[in-house]
Write a protein that holds these residues in place. Structure first.
Motif, PDB file in Angstrom:
ATOM      1  N   PHE A 178      36.153  39.109  41.984  1.00 46.40           N
ATOM      2  CA  PHE A 178      35.759  39.790  40.973  1.00 46.40           C
ATOM      3  C   PHE A 178      36.245  41.146  40.754  1.00 46.40           C
ATOM      4  O   PHE A 178      36.356  41.843  39.721  1.00 46.40           O
ATOM      5  N   SER A 184      33.697  48.086  35.193  1.00 45.20           N
ATOM      6  CA  SER A 184      34.786  47.743  34.374  1.00 45.20           C
ATOM      7  C   SER A 184      34.696  48.059  32.958  1.00 45.20           C
ATOM      8  O   SER A 184      35.687  48.471  32.379  1.00 45.20           O
ATOM      9  N   ARG A 185      33.455  47.863  32.538  1.00 48.38           N
ATOM     10  CA  ARG A 185      33.361  48.110  30.762  1.00 48.38           C
ATOM     11  C   ARG A 185      33.434  49.757  30.947  1.00 48.38           C
ATOM     12  O   ARG A 185      33.803  50.236  29.789  1.00 48.38           O
ATOM     13  N   ILE A 226      28.884  41.381  41.748  1.00 47.16           N
ATOM     14  CA  ILE A 226      29.385  40.913  40.359  1.00 47.16           C
ATOM     15  C   ILE A 226      29.189  42.020  39.182  1.00 47.16           C
ATOM     16  O   ILE A 226      29.717  42.227  38.376  1.00 47.16           O
ATOM     17  N   VAL A 227      27.909  41.825  39.009  1.00 50.89           N
ATOM     18  CA  VAL A 227      27.081  42.554  37.837  1.00 50.89           C
ATOM     19  C   VAL A 227      27.668  43.979  38.083  1.00 50.89           C
ATOM     20  O   VAL A 227      28.000  44.521  36.778  1.00 50.89           O
ATOM     21  N   ASP A 250      39.688  41.361  39.424  1.00 46.88           N
ATOM     22  CA  ASP A 250      39.628  40.983  37.961  1.00 46.88           C
ATOM     23  C   ASP A 250      39.000  42.283  37.329  1.00 46.88           C
ATOM     24  O   ASP A 250      39.690  42.590  36.294  1.00 46.88           O
ATOM     25  N   GLY A 251      37.969  42.837  37.932  1.00 47.48           N
ATOM     26  CA  GLY A 251      37.658  43.916  37.000  1.00 47.48           C
ATOM     27  C   GLY A 251      38.607  45.214  36.842  1.00 47.48           C
ATOM     28  O   GLY A 251      38.950  45.759  35.974  1.00 47.48           O
ATOM     29  N   VAL A 269      30.174  45.335  39.271  1.00 43.38           N
ATOM     30  CA  VAL A 269      31.733  45.481  39.107  1.00 43.38           C
ATOM     31  C   VAL A 269      31.902  45.090  37.523  1.00 43.38           C
ATOM     32  O   VAL A 269      32.720  45.733  36.913  1.00 43.38           O
ATOM     33  N   ALA A 270      31.314  44.199  36.866  1.00 45.89           N
ATOM     34  CA  ALA A 270      31.562  44.039  35.754  1.00 45.89           C
ATOM     35  C   ALA A 270      31.126  45.180  34.804  1.00 45.89           C
ATOM     36  O   ALA A 270      31.840  45.972  33.831  1.00 45.89           O
ATOM     37  N   ILE A 271      29.884  45.691  35.125  1.00 47.50           N
ATOM     38  CA  ILE A 271      29.417  47.078  34.301  1.00 47.50           C
ATOM     39  C   ILE A 271      30.466  48.406  34.390  1.00 47.50           C
ATOM     40  O   ILE A 271      30.876  48.977  33.479  1.00 47.50           O
TER      41      ILE A 271
END
Lengths: 948, 195
Positions: free
Chosen positions: A570, A543-544, A536-537, A573-574, A539-541
Motif C-alpha cells: 500500500f 496520501s490524502r 495502511i491507515v 499505492d499511496g 499511509v492512506a491518510i
C-alpha cells in the motif's frame, strides 16, 4: 521688381479671401482658398493687424454666410499666426472684447465661440480679469448653451475650464451666472466626461463658493447616477462605461459639502430593487466614505451600517455579497483611521460589532450567524490594529455567549424537551464560526491573538463539530508552539466522520504555514514503529494529505514513504495516488535517486513502473539522462525500470545502445508479460531514427520470435508476438511484419488448442488500439494493409475454424470500404463461422462471438449493409439460433442486436421472416439476463411495427 | 375515435429523475485479509482517488453483459422501464412525465408470476383511460414472457368509473376485439412505437 511681387501677393491674398467669403463658391473652391490663406499666414506673409483690418468689413455685413466665413478666416489666422508671443496684448484684448460683444449674433455663434476658444487657449494669461468676467457673463447670458450642438457645447466647457485654470478668481462668477443650468440635460458621453472632470477642478479652485451651490450642483450630478453607457462598436472616442462611472463618482465626492446630500442619496439608491444599481451604489458609497473621510461620514455612519446589514442579509446574489464584504473592509479602514482609538471603536461598534453580538446572543435568529461572522471578518482584515481591537472586544463576549448557550442547551435536555435547533444553525456553531473567522483574520493580518488559551479550554469542553476543526486549524497557526492543537487535528483526522473536514482544514493550513503541516506530519506519523494494519491507515491518510495540501507537502510525504515501500504494497499505492494527482509537484535529483534505489532493492512492484513513468516525465533533460545512464549499467537485473525510463523520457534523449536494445527485447520476449512488451515499443521508438541499428534490431526481433515461439510455445508468447506485430505494422515495417504475420498464421494450425486460440485472438490484438500507442508515429492505413494481406492467406485455409475466428476478429475492426469490395468472398466465411456445431475443436463462444461482432459491424456500415440483403435467407436463421444460445449471454445479446439492425431493410425483404422472428423473440424476452431482455423487447417492438 | 378535442388540455408535467437499481457486489477471488486491507485503504482515500486497475497491453475491449452467470429476474423497475416512455395519446409527453405510470404502483409477485400495474389518469373523468390501459396492455403483451399474468388497473380513486375501466382492461375478449380493430391498433402503435 520687388514691389511688383508684393503687389501680386496682396492681390492673391485679397482674392482668396473674397473667394472664400463668397457664399456661391463651391466647397472644393473654399477648401483651396482656405489652404492658400493658411499657407500665407503661417509663412508670416500676413500679420494679425492686416488680417483684422482686411476682414473688418466682412465681420459686420448683413449676410450671415459671409460673416461666418469671415469668422472662420479669423480663427484660421489666430491659429496659424507666426510669432504668437509678439502679438500686442492690446490687440488681443480688443479682439476678445469684440467677439464677446458679438456673441448675441446667434447665426454665427458657432464660429465666434471657436474664435474665443482659440484666443483664450493660445494666449492663456493675457487678459484682464474684468474682460474675462464680462466674457463669462456674456457667454452664460447671451448664449443658450444646452441648445448648441455637441462640439460647441464642448467648446463652452473648454472655455470654462480655461477660465477656471488661468483666472481662478473668476470661478465664483461661473456659479453666480448659471453654470449649473448650462450643463443641464447634457447627454453626450464625451461632454459628460469633460464635465465630470471639470467639476472636481472647480471645487478645488473655488472651494469657498461651493457650499452655497452644493445642493444644486449635487443634484445636477446625481441625476446621472448610476451611469450606464454602451459604446457603439466602432466608436472612435474610446470612452467606456467604467470611465464615466468613475469620473461621476469622483465628481460627486469632489467637495466635502456634498456629503450632506451624497450619503442619503446613495443609501436610497442602495435600497432600490435593481441589482446593478445596488452594486454601483455600494461602490460609490465606499468611495465617498474614503474621500470624505471619517469626520464627514460620522453623522451618517450608524445609518450606513444599518443599510449595509440589511442589504447583505436580504440578497441571495453571491457576487453582491462579496462586493459588500470587500466594501466593508475598505469602509472600516476609512472610518477607523483617526488617532483616537475610542472614536475608531465607536465607529464600528454600534453599526457592526454590537449587532453581530446581539445576533449571536439571540437563539431564534441565529441563521445569520455565519453571515455576521463574514462581515466581522471583513472588518477585521482591514488592518492589524483593527483586528486586534475587534478580537479583544468580541472574544470575551462570544465565550460568554457560548457558555450561556451550552448551559441552556443542557437545561433543555434536563427538562426532557427535544432540542429543535438544526445542528448547523445552533448557537454554539455560530459562535464557533465567529471565533474561526476572527482567528483567520488575525492570521491574515498577522496581528496578535490574545485569547488563545481560553478558547482552547472551551473547545475541549464543547461538543465535537466540524466548525471546531476549522477553528482549531486557525488557532494552531496563531500559536504554532501549542501541542494541543496538533493533537486535536491528529485525533480528528483518524476519525472517519471528521476526516474530510480535517483534510480541508489542513489544506487551508498548508497555504499559510507549510512548516507547521510538515511538523504535524513528522510528529504524528511515526511510521517506523507501527504494525502492518496501522501502517495502511497512516499511509492512506498521508496520501490524502499529499494530494490535497499542495506540491511541497506532497513531496515531503513521498520522500517520507519511499524508504518504507518494502513494508507494504500500500505504500507504493499511496505514492502512486500522490504522484498521479499532484501535477505541479517538482521532482529533483534526491527524489529520483531514492525512488530508483527503492525500486532496485524492491523490484517488480506492480505500480512502481507507473510511478517511475510519472516521476521521470517530470524531470528535466539532464536528470533524465542521468537516470537512464544509471539504470543502463544495471539493466540486466532491472529491465522494466529501464523500459519505463525510456518510455517517459523526452524525445531529445537519444539511446542507441544496440546490445542493450537487443537484450531488452529478448528478455521481454522471454517474459512475455505486458510490462516487458513496453520495452520493445520503447526501444523501437528510441532507435527509430538510427537506421543502421534499427534494421538490425528488427531482424533480431523477428529471429527471436520465431525461435521463442517454437521453444516455449506458451500462450503469452503468442500474445507478445501479436503486440509486437502491431508495433511493427503501426510503424510501417511491413516486410518484418509480414514475416511475423506468417508465423502467427502458422500457429493457427498448432497442435495445442491453447496456442491456436491465442493465435486467433492475436489477430484482434493487432487490429485493436491501445491508449499506450500514443507515442508512436503511426502509419495511415496500416490496418487495411494487414487485413488485405492476411485475409487472403486465411481464405486459403477454409477448413480450420481457428482461421475463421482469426478472420472474424479482424473484420470487425477494419475500415468498411476495404471490405465492401470483397464482400462476396468474405461474407460466406462469416456465415460459415456462424454455422458451427458444438464439439468443434475451437470454442464455439470465441468463433460465434467474433462472427457476430463482424456481422454487427457490417450491418452498421452503409456500403456493406446493402450487400448483406442477398444473404438474409441464411443469416436470419443463424441469428435466431444464436439468440437462444444458453451458454453465453454475450452471444445472445449480439445476435439480438444484429436482428434489430435488420429492421431498416425494405419491408418486402423482411416480411417472410417476420413471424418466425417474432416467435423466437417471444422466447428471448424471457431471457435470464436483463440486458438481453431489454434488447429483445426493443427489437421485438420494432419488428412488430414493421411497415411498408 | 376522435382525437380532435382534448380531454385534458393542460396536464401537469413532472420532472423526470432517473431511478437506479441497487447493484449487487460481484464476488471477489482475493483472500479476505487482502480484501479487508484494500477496503480499509480505499475507504480512507475516498472514491475520487481510488486507483484504477492498470490496463494491460493486448486486451480486447468487449461490452460484457455481466461476469456472473446469475439469473436476473424481471423486477418492478424493468417493467417501469418498459412503460415510462409510452406516449400519452393526447400530448407529446410520456406517461412518466405525466406521472400516469409510477414505479411505486407496479408490483410483481414472483411466486404466482403476477404483474400488477396501476396507473393514474391525469383527470378523474379521463375518457382516454381505457386507451392508455390498452397501450400498457399491448406493450406488456409484446415485452414480457407469456408465463406472466398481467393485471392492469387504474389506481384507486383516480377515476370516476374505476370498476368499469378495470373490468374492460382485464377482459381478454374485449382486449382481443379491440386489437382486431386496425384503426385502434394503429393509434396504440403510435403511442408505443418509440417506447
Amino acid at each position: 521688381m520687388n514691389w511688383d511681387k508684393d503687389y501680386n501677393k496682396q492681390c492673391d491674398e485679397l482674392h482668396s479671401r473674397d473667394y472664400y467669403c463668397n457664399p456661391d463658391t463651391s466647397a472644393s473652391g473654399k477648401k483651396e482658398a482656405l489652404v492658400s490663406i493658411t499657407t500665407r499666414i503661417s509663412n508670416g506673409e500676413v500679420d494679425l493687424n492686416t488680417s483684422i483690418k482686411s476682414l473688418a468689413d466682412y465681420l459686420t455685413v448683413t449676410d450671415e454666410r459671409i460673416r461666418a466665413a469671415a469668422y472662420e478666416i479669423m480663427d484660421v489666422t489666430l491659429n496659424n499666426i507666426k510669432n504668437k508671443q509678439e502679438v500686442v496684448v492690446q490687440t488681443l484684448c480688443s479682439l476678445l472684447r469684440f467677439f464677446g460683444d458679438r456673441l448675441h449674433d446667434y447665426e454665427c455663434v458657432n464660429e465666434i465661440l471657436t474664435c474665443i476658444k482659440t484666443l483664450m487657449s493660445t494666449w492663456k494669461n493675457s487678459f484682464e480679469n474684468d474682460l474675462v468676467s464680462s466674457i463669462l457673463h456674456q457667454l452664460l447670458n447671451d448664449v443658450s448653451i444646452p441648445a448648441l450642438t455637441q462640439p460647441l457645447r464642448l467648446s463652452c466647457y473648454v472655455i470654462f475650464d480655461l477660465i477656471a485654470t488661468h483666472y481662478p478668481s473668476m470661478c465664483k462668477l461661473l456659479f453666480a451666472n448659471g453654470f449649473i443650468q448650462s450643463i443641464d440635460g447634457e447627454r453626450d458621453p464625451k461632454n459628460l466626461l469633460y464635465i465630470f472632470q471639470l467639476i472636481p477642478k472647480l471645487c478645488s479652485v473655488c472651494s469657498d463658493s461651493i457650499p452655497s451651490v452644493a445642493e444644486e450642483l449635487f443634484e445636477a450630478l446625481s441625476c446621472y447616477f448610476p451611469i450606464t453607457y454602451t459604446p457603439a462598436a466602432d466608436d472612435p472616442r474610446n470612452i467606456t462605461s467604467q470611465d464615466l462611472s468613475l469620473a461621476l463618482t469622483t465628481a460627486m465626492t469632489s467637495h466635502p459639502s456634498f456629503s450632506t446630500y451624497c450619503f442619503p442619496f446613495l443609501m436610497e439608491k442602495l435600497s432600490t430593487v435593481v441589482l446593478e444599481t445596488k452594486k454601483e451604489s455600494i461602490k460609490a458609497l465606499t468611495q465617498c466614505i474614503q474621500t470624505f473621510g471619517e469626520d464627514h461620514t460620522r453623522p451618517f455612519l450608524t445609518e450606513i451600517w444599518a443599510y449595509i446589514r440589511t442589504e447583505i442579509i436580504r440578497t441571495s446574489n453571491m457576487d453582491y455579497v462579496h462586493l459588500i464584504l470587500d466594501s466593508i473592509t475598505l469602509i472600516v479602514n476609512a472610518v477607523c483611521s483617526t488617532n483616537d482609538p475610542n472614536i475608531n471603536f465607536k465607529n464600528i461598534h454600534v453599526g457592526l460589532i454590537r449587532p453581530a453580538v446581539t445576533e449571536l446572543e439571540s437563539t431564534t435568529h441565529s441563521k445569520f450567524g455565519a453571515l455576521y461572522s463574514r462581515m466581522i471578518y471583513s472588518a477585521a482584515v482591514a488592518s492589524p490594529s483593527i483586528c486586534k481591537m475587534i478580537c479583544d472586544h468580541m472574544i470575551p463576549h462570544i465565550l460568554q455567549i457560548n457558555d450561556h448557550h451550552q448551559h441552556s442547551h443542557h437545561h433543555h435536555h434536563h427538562d426532557g424537551q427535544p432540542c429543535n435547533h438544526d445542528q448547523s444553525h445552533s448557537p454554539s456553531s455560530s459562535t464557533m464560526i465567529m471565533i474561526t473567522q476572527l482567528a483567520q483574520a488575525s492570521i491574515e493580518t498577522s496581528s496578535s491573538f490574545s485569547h488563545f488559551d481560553s478558547i482552547v479550554e472551551k473547545m475541549n469542553q464543547s461538543s465535537n463539530e466540524s466548525e471546531a476543526i476549522e477553528l482549531i486549524s486557525r488557532l494552531s497557526i496563531l500559536n504554532p508552539d501549542s501541542k494541543s492543537c496538533l493533537d486535536w487535528l491528529n485525533r480528528s483526522i483518524r476519525n472517519d466522520q471528521k476526516r474530510e473536514t480535517t483534510l480541508n482544514a489542513l489544506q487551508w493550513m498548508s497555504k499559510h504555514s507549510e512548516s507547521l503541516v510538515i511538523r504535524f506530519i513528522d510528529e504524528h506519523f511515526d511510521l517506523d514503529t507501527i504494525d502492518e494494519s496501522d501502517l495502511i491507515v497512516n499511509v492512506a491518510i498521508l496520501s490524502r494529505m499529499g494530494v490535497q495540501c499542495g506540491s511541497n507537502i506532497c513531496r515531503v510525504i513521498v520522500m517520507k514513504l519511499m524508504p518504507i515501500s518494502n513494508r507494504s504494497k500500500f505504500v507504493m499505492d499511496g505514492i502512486h495516488v500522490m504522484v498521479s494527482h499532484c501535477e505541479s509537484m517538482s521532482v529533483d535529483r534526491t527524489m529520483m535517486n531514492s525512488m530508483l534505489d527503492q525500486i532496485m532493492s524492491n523490484a517488480n512492484h506492480r505500480v512502481a513502473f507507473q510511478i517511475v513513468l510519472i516521476l521521470h516525465s517530470k524531470c528535466d533533460l539532464e536528470l533524465q539522462n542521468e537516470c537512464i545512464k544509471r539504470c543502463t549499467s544495471s539493466y540486466e537485473r532491472h529491465p522494466h525500470l529501464l523500459c519505463a525510463l525510456l518510455i517517459s523520457c523526452r524525445q531529445q534523449i537519444s539511446f542507441c545502445d544496440l546490445q542493450i536494445g537487443e537484450h531488452l527485447i529478448t528478455s521481454s520476449i522471454r517474459h512475455g508479460d505486458s510490462k516487458s512488451l513496453y520495452a520493445i515499443a520503447s526501444v523501437l521508438n528510441k532507435l527509430y531514427h538510427r537506421e543502421q541499428y534499427y534494421h538490425q534490431l528488427l531482424q533480431c526481433v523477428a529471429k527471436h520470435f520465431v525461435v521463442s515461439v517454437d521453444q516455449y510455445a506458451s500462450a503469452h508468447h503468442v500474445d507478445a508476438l501479436s503486440v509486437v506485430l502491431r508495433y511493427l505494422y503501426m510503424r510501417g515495417e511491413y516486410s518484418v511484419g509480414d514475416q511475423l504475420g506468417r508465423v502467427l498464421i502458422g500457429l493457427l494450425d498448432h497442435q495445442h488448442a491453447q496456442i491456436k486460440r491465442a493465435a486467433s485472438n492475436g489477430f484482434a490484438i493487432v487490429m485493436n488500439q491501445s491508449k499506450y500507442d500514443h507515442h508512436v508515429i503511426r502509419q495511415v492505413l496500416y490496418k487495411q494493409r494487414f487485413f488485405t494481406v492476411h485475409a487472403n492467406q486465411l481464405n486459403h485455409h477454409r477448413s480450420n475454424s481457428c482461421h475463421l475466428v482469426a478472420f472474424a476478429n479482424m473484420i470487425y475492426q477494419v475500415n468498411q470500404s476495404v471490405i465492401s469490395s470483397e464482400m462476396s468472398k468474405l461474407f460466406p466465411m462469416v456465415l460459415r463461422s456462424l454455422s458451427v456445431v458444438e464439439g468443434d475443436d475451437v470454442s464455439v463462444v470465441d468463433l460465434v462471438g467474433a462472427g457476430l461482432r463482424a456481422v454487427k459491424v457490417l450491418l452498421s456500415g452503409d456500403d456493406t449493409r446493402n450487400l448483406i440483403v442477398d444473404y438474409l435467407g441464411s443469416l436470419i436463421p443463424h441469428l435466431l439460433r444464436w439468440c437462444r444460445y444458453e451458454s453465453d449471454a454475450n452471444v445472445r445479446l449480439t445476435s439480438v442486436i444484429c436482428l434489430n439492425q435488420l429492421v431498416t431493410f425494405q419491408y418486402y425483404k423482411l416480411h417472410p421472416f417476420r413471424q418466425s422472428v417474432l416467435d423466437v423473440l417471444g422466447e428471448v424476452i424471457g431471457d435470464k439476463k436483463r440486458l438481453v431482455r431489454r434488447e429483445a423487447v426493443k427489437c421485438r417492438n420494432d419488428w412488430f411495427v414493421l411497415s411498408e | 375515435m376522435d382525437l380532435g378535442d382534448l380531454i385534458n388540455p393542460s396536464p401537469k408535467v413532472y420532472d423526470v429523475a432517473p431511478i437506479k437499481r441497487e447493484t449487487r457486489r460481484t464476488p471477489n477471488t482475493v483472500t479476505e485479509d487482502d480484501q479487508n486491507a484494500e477496503q480499509l485503504f480505499n475507504s480512507i482515500l475516498g472514491p475520487k482517488y481510488i486507483k484504477k486497475p492498470l490496463e494491460e497491453i493486448g486486451t480486447i475491449d468487449e461490452d460484457e453483459v455481466a461476469d456472473s452467470e446469475e439469473d436476473e429476474e424481471i423486477d418492478e423497475l424493468e417493467i417501469y422501464d418498459l412503460l415510462r416512455n409510452i406516449k400519452d395519446p393526447e400530448h407529446p409527453l410520456t406517461l412518466e412525465q405525466l406521472k400516469v405510470a409510477q414505479h411505486s404502483l407496479i408490483n410483481i409477485d414472483q411466486l404466482t408470476k403476477t404483474i400488477t400495474v396501476q396507473f393514474t389518469p391525469t383527470i378523474t373523468h379521463c375518457s382516454m383511460a381505457t386507451l392508455i390501459g390498452l397501450c400498457i396492455r399491448v406493450k406488456l403483451l409484446r415485452s414480457i414472457p407469456k408465463t406472466y399474468k398481467v393485471d392492469i388497473k387504474v389506481s384507486q380513486g383516480s377515476h370516476e368509473s374505476e370498476n368499469a375501466v378495470n373490468r374492460q382492461l382485464n377482459d381478454k375478449e374485449r382486449v382481443a376485439a379491440a386489437l382486431e380493430n386496425s384503426k385502434l391498433l394503429s393509434v396504440v402503435d403510435k403511442c408505443i412505437i418509440h417506447s
